[in-house]
Structure formats: structure tokens, C-alpha cells
Design an enzyme around this catalytic site. Structure first.
Site, PDB file in Angstrom:
ATOM      1  N   LYS A   1      59.487   2.175  30.508  1.00 43.64           N
ATOM      2  CA  LYS A   1      58.733   3.655  30.646  1.00 43.64           C
ATOM      3  C   LYS A   1      58.449   3.738  31.549  1.00 43.64           C
ATOM      4  CE  LYS A   1      55.185   4.717  28.196  1.00 43.64           C
ATOM      5  NZ  LYS A   1      53.793   5.468  29.074  1.00 43.64           N
ATOM      6  N   SER A   2      57.853   4.023  33.114  1.00 44.19           N
ATOM      7  CA  SER A   2      57.621   4.079  33.938  1.00 44.19           C
ATOM      8  C   SER A   2      58.840   4.904  35.584  1.00 44.19           C
ATOM      9  CB  SER A   2      56.896   3.906  35.160  1.00 44.19           C
ATOM     10  OG  SER A   2      55.605   3.339  34.405  1.00 44.19           O
TER      11      SER A   2
ATOM     12  N   ARG B   1      61.196   8.285  35.709  1.00 42.87           N
ATOM     13  CA  ARG B   1      61.265   8.769  37.371  1.00 42.87           C
ATOM     14  C   ARG B   1      62.720   8.781  37.345  1.00 42.87           C
ATOM     15  NH1 ARG B   1      56.709   6.206  36.802  1.00 42.87           N
ATOM     16  NH2 ARG B   1      54.579   6.361  39.007  1.00 42.87           N
TER      17      ARG B   1
ATOM     18  N   ARG C   1      43.852  14.753  27.619  1.00 36.34           N
ATOM     19  CA  ARG C   1      43.453  14.510  28.760  1.00 36.34           C
ATOM     20  C   ARG C   1      43.508  15.555  30.113  1.00 36.34           C
ATOM     21  NH1 ARG C   1      48.186  10.056  28.438  1.00 36.34           N
ATOM     22  NH2 ARG C   1      46.928   8.757  30.394  1.00 36.34           N
TER      23      ARG C   1
ATOM     24  N   GLN D   1      50.560   7.969  38.452  1.00 42.18           N
ATOM     25  CA  GLN D   1      50.227   9.370  37.920  1.00 42.18           C
ATOM     26  C   GLN D   1      50.823  10.328  39.553  1.00 42.18           C
ATOM     27  OE1 GLN D   1      48.728   9.323  34.421  1.00 42.18           O
ATOM     28  NE2 GLN D   1      50.486   7.933  33.046  1.00 42.18           N
TER      29      GLN D   1
ATOM     30  N   ASP E   1      47.908  -0.910  31.331  1.00 45.72           N
ATOM     31  CA  ASP E   1      48.180  -0.530  30.333  1.00 45.72           C
ATOM     32  C   ASP E   1      47.980  -2.164  29.328  1.00 45.72           C
ATOM     33  OD1 ASP E   1      48.374   1.865  30.730  1.00 45.72           O
ATOM     34  OD2 ASP E   1      51.195   1.394  31.449  1.00 45.72           O
TER      35      ASP E   1
ATOM     36  N   ARG F   1      40.612   3.665  25.811  1.00 41.90           N
ATOM     37  CA  ARG F   1      41.170   2.793  24.698  1.00 41.90           C
ATOM     38  C   ARG F   1      39.908   1.693  24.681  1.00 41.90           C
ATOM     39  NH1 ARG F   1      47.408   1.646  27.183  1.00 41.90           N
ATOM     40  NH2 ARG F   1      48.083   3.664  25.968  1.00 41.90           N
TER      41      ARG F   1
HETATM   42  C1  S3P Z   1      52.019   5.448  34.532  1.00 45.51           C
HETATM   43  C2  S3P Z   1      51.385   4.933  35.382  1.00 45.51           C
HETATM   44  C3  S3P Z   1      49.396   4.246  34.992  1.00 45.51           C
HETATM   45  C4  S3P Z   1      49.778   3.961  33.405  1.00 45.51           C
HETATM   46  C5  S3P Z   1      50.795   4.620  32.668  1.00 45.51           C
HETATM   47  C6  S3P Z   1      52.059   5.199  33.283  1.00 45.51           C
HETATM   48  C7  S3P Z   1      53.505   5.826  35.838  1.00 45.51           C
HETATM   49  O1  S3P Z   1      49.215   5.718  34.937  1.00 45.51           O
HETATM   50  O2  S3P Z   1      48.967   4.056  32.711  1.00 45.51           O
HETATM   51  O3  S3P Z   1      51.813   4.255  31.395  1.00 45.51           O
HETATM   52  O4  S3P Z   1      54.545   5.037  35.073  1.00 45.51           O
HETATM   53  O5  S3P Z   1      53.245   6.922  37.117  1.00 45.51           O
HETATM   54  P1  S3P Z   1      47.877   5.449  35.896  1.00 45.51           P
HETATM   55  O6  S3P Z   1      48.465   4.404  37.598  1.00 45.51           O
HETATM   56  O7  S3P Z   1      47.640   7.008  36.587  1.00 45.51           O
HETATM   57  O8  S3P Z   1      47.024   5.093  35.554  1.00 45.51           O
END
Ligand code: S3P
Length: 434
Positions: A6-7, A11, A111, A158, A311, A342
Site C-alpha cells: 500500500k505504501s 507513492r 485522525r 507519513q 501496522d 487499535r
Molecule cells: C504509512 C506509514 C505508517 C503506516 C501507514 C502507512 C506510509 O504510518 O501506519 O499504514 O505509507 O507512509 P506512520 O509512519 O505515519 O505511523
């Protein structure tokens, strides 16, 4: 097949929009979160196409207007359930003079966005949000955007990525430090696109991590291969560890060292996991995971490991509920501000299933007796995909069934979860589906 990371998927679309010419992406996660980012990139002037439109295998094609080339969106950008989408896109938008508005679903609107508003405001951008930095939020870039040097108080990819994406648009050098390294997919992808990036510990042996980038590069399209998401692989993996007699192979799982805290922890607990066929794809390490049912023992998971498995605590808590002895997971403040709280969701949900579990401050403590718990509970998912999948996995082994009140959120990160688990032999029953 484990869905794409997903990350990295978010990107790849964003970087495709910032590059001139064609970027192709294979293995993209076609979950709701990522599709929202695709829509946002289109609304900002990029062309984003899936080919073929339906069916497999899919390649996503992005043609971007380039850095400083995005245009004002005509409507509100709805990022759905995705904190990553919202915060990364906020970073991008803070560099543009036009006005944009971000919103999301009920979970995302709860959030905190102040963690990105604070640093991004230093570039000269203006943010107007609901109280406490909640979405919806309006963003207007500053007249003379300034590069940033930001010392983040939290290890958050993030936050780091929002600042770096803003910095990409600014002249000069943008720097971020964080107390310990969060996932570095942005840095890796920047390098893949030819951005000048320097990153690593601030001093030898220090946990503090620093990244600097040189802004306003001219980016051209690239080919991106998205590996399978280790955070998604975690669910069938833990299921295989817990269901007696299981042996499964999970192919093409991303093994970025800043994402592998769960695997390290499970191996410490006694899990039989083998990493085969290790290789590298588009700057990210990948392997096939062979997993065999194992007897697990409780362990202490140090706070320092949290960024590399942030996560994965819900599914680790499920493994801990079936392990022998106490598992103590420390330093979980960030778990409270994910798609749901969570930390309390796991404590309360596990208790309902008959597990000795409690949250104490930022610590989650789960005590198992080496066999699955009673179950026989209905869990409120609260728009949180990982809570939903975690309790379905626990339901596979619990003495009596576990019900989740809503499966819809699973599609944000793992659209084929129920199919894949069913193919592996799970009995997941659906009722009253709309
Ligand atoms: C993510 C960063 C994580 C994670 C999220 C995806 C990202 O959050 O919990 O599911 O893709 O940058 P943080 O690093 O902000 O805690």
C-alpha cells in the site's frame, strides 16, 4: 497472491504525477485507499490509466505534468479511509498557490492532521481545518515556498513523506529528522526517480535518522514493480502459524528492513518462517515466505521495534492470544491514532473472545495459554481493515466463531482477503450482505 504494498502503491502514483512522461506500475494495490490517490492525481491534472481496464495482469500508466505542474482541483479531494493518501497529498498541495480541500470518511475525519499542518505551514502554506487539525481541510500554498528543516517528534513515514514531497517543489535542500527511522519507501522511490537523497543515522550508532533531498529536480517517468505488502502477508502468515498442520508459501513479499518487525518478533516467539528466493525489485528487497504451523511463546516487544511493525500489532496480538505466556508490546502511542484506536480495539475485542488482554498506557499485554481462545464474540470494526482481518484470523482457530460487524473496510488494503483465505481452506461465512 498477496496484494501490492500500500505504501509503495500510493507513492508510485504520486511520483508518476510529478514526473514528465510515462511511468508504468505493475503490482499496484487496487484497494480503495490507493484508488483514492489515483483519483486525486487525476483531479490534479495527471493522466492515470489501468490497462487493460478490467482483468489481469494490470499495468497502471501515469503521465504527469511534472514538479510544480499540478493544477487546481475542481472539487474536494476525498481520500476515503487513507491517512497515508491524505497526509502525502497534503504535503504535495502545500507547495501550490491554488486552493484545495481534502476530506475523508468518518475514520479519517477523526485522525490528526496537525502533525503535517505544523511542519508544512513553515513553507508558507496556509491550512484551515476543523478543530484539532481534523479534515475537511483547506490548503493554500505560500507565495514564496520555502524549503524546510524539520525535526519530527515522532517516527512517522507519513509526516516525513509529506515534508519531502513539499520539499521536492522547493528550491534548495529540505531536511527531516525523526527519533528513529520510519519506513523509507519515499526515499527509495525518490532515488529510483533520480532525486538526490542523503539519508541515514544522524551520527554513527544514533537511532535519530536524517534525510535530505535536493528540490526541483526534473523527473522523468520510470518503471515501478510493487512488491507484495508485508502488512497484508501478515494475516495469512499468522493464520498458517496458528492452524495446526498448515504449510503455505507467500510469494513476492516486500522485506524492506524497516517493515519486518513482525517477522522478527514471530521468529522470536518460535515461528517457523523461511525466507526463500531473496531478490530486489525497483529498489526494494523481496522474498518468498514459507510458513509452517508453530507453537508460539510470549515475548516482550520493545518500543524501539514499533516503527518497523506499527501496522502489525493487531495481528501480533492475535498470535499472542494463542501463544503460551505473556506478550508485552510497548511504546504503542501511535496505535491510538490509526484507522481506529487499535490499542483499545484489540484489548476490548480480545477480552470479548475470552483472552486475558489489557491496555496499560501505551502498552498492550496479552497472556495466552498455548491454545486458541473461546471466541464467540461480535467485534465492532469501526472502519478499520486491520481490526477486521485480525479477528477473522482469530476466528479460524477460536473454539467458537468470531463475527465482525462490517467487512467493507477490508477492501482498503486487501480486496481479495476473503477469497484468498477461503482458497486456503478457511470457512468465512457472510450474512446480511447489502
Ligand atoms: C504509512 C506509514 C505508517 C503506516 C501507514 C502507512 C506510509 O504510518 O501506519 O499504514 O505509507 O507512509 P506512520 O509512519 O505515519 O505511523
Amino acid at each position: 497472491m498477496i496484494p501490492g504494498d500500500k505504501s509503495i502503491s500510493h507513492r508510485s502514483l504520486i511520483m508518476g504525477a510529478l514526473a514528465v512522461g510515462e511511468t508504468t506500475v505493475t503490482g499496484l494495490l487496487e484497494g480503495d485507499d490507493v484508488l483514492r490517490t489515483a483519483s486525486a492525481m487525476r483531479a490534479l491534472g495527471a493522466t492515470v490509466e489501468r490497462r487493460p481496464a478490467t482483468g489481469e495482469p494490470a499495468t497502471w500508466h501515469v503521465w504527469g505534468p511534472g514538479i510544480n505542474g499540478l493544477s487546481e482541483p475542481e472539487d474536494v479531494l476525498d481520500m476515503g479511509n487513507s491517512g497515508t493518501g491524505a497526509r502525502l497529498v497534503a504535503g504535495l498541495l502545500s507547495a501550490y498557490r491554488f486552493t484545495s480541500v481534502l476530506t475523508g470518511d468518518a475514520s479519517l475525519r477523526r485522525r490528526p492532521m496537525d502533525r503535517v499542518i505544523k511542519p508544512l505551514s513553515q513553507t508558507g502554506a496556509t491550512f484551515t481545518s476543523r478543530a484539532g487539525g481534523r479534515l475537511p481541510m483547506t490548503i493554500v500554498g505560500g507565495p514564496l515556498p520555502m524549503p524546510l528543516a524539520y525535526d519530527s517528534p515522532i517516527a512517522s513515514a507519513q509526516v516525513k513523506s509529506a515534508v519531502l514531497l513539499a520539499g521536492l517543489h522547493m528550491p534548495g535542500i529540505t531536511t527531516v529528522t525523526e527519533p528513529s527511522a520510519s519506513r523509507d519507501h519515499t526515499e527509495r522511490m525518490f532515488k529510483h526517480f533520480g532525486v538526490k537523497v542523503e539519508c541515514g543515522p544522524i551520527a554513527p550508532g544514533s537511532s535519530v535518522y536524517k534525510v535530505s533531498i535536493v528540490g526541483q529536480p526534473e523527473l522523468t517517468g520510470r518503471r515501478i514493480v510493487v512488491p507484495g505488502d508485508p502488512s497484508s502477508a501478515a494475516f495469512p502468515l499468522v493464520a498458517a502459524l496458528l492452524v495446526p498442520g498448515s504449510e503455505i508459501t507467500l510469494k513476492n513479499v516486500g522485506l524492506n528492513p524497516l517493515r519486518t518487525g513482525l517477522f522478527d518478533t514471530l521468529i522470536e516467539m518460535g515461528a517457523d518462517i523461511t525466507f526463500a528466493n531473496r531478490r530486489e525489485e525497483a529498489g526494494e528487497p523481496v522474498a518468498d515466505l514459507i510458513v509452517k504451523a508453530s507453537h508460539l511463546k510470549g515475548v516482550k516487544v520493545p518500543a524501539s521495534r514499533a516503527p518497523s511493525m506499527i501496522d502489525e500489532y493487531p495481528i501480533l496480538a492475535v498470535a499472542a492470544a494463542c501463544a503460551e505466556g505473556e506478550t508485552r508490546m510497548e511504546g504503542l502511542a501511535e496505535l491510538k491514532v490509526k484507522e481506529s484506536d487499535r490499542l483499545s480495539a484489540m484489548a476490548i475485542g480480545l477480552q470479548a473472545c475470552g483472552v486475558d488482554a489489557r491496555a496499560e498506557g501505551e502498552t498492550l499485554i496479552v497472556r495466552g495459554n498455548g491454545k486458541p481462545p473461546k471466541g464467540n464474540a461480535t467485534i465492532a470494526v469501526n472502519l478499520d481493515h486491520r481490526i477486521a482481518m485480525s479477528f477473522l484470523v482469530l476466528g479460524l482457530v477460536a473454539e467458537q466463531p468470531i463475527t465482525i460487524d462490517d467487512e467493507a473496510s477490508i477492501a482498503t488494503s486487501f480486496p481479495n482477503f476473503i477469497q484468498l483465505m477461503t482458497d486456503l481452506g478457511s470457512a468465512i461465512l457472510r450474512s446480511n450482505r447489502p
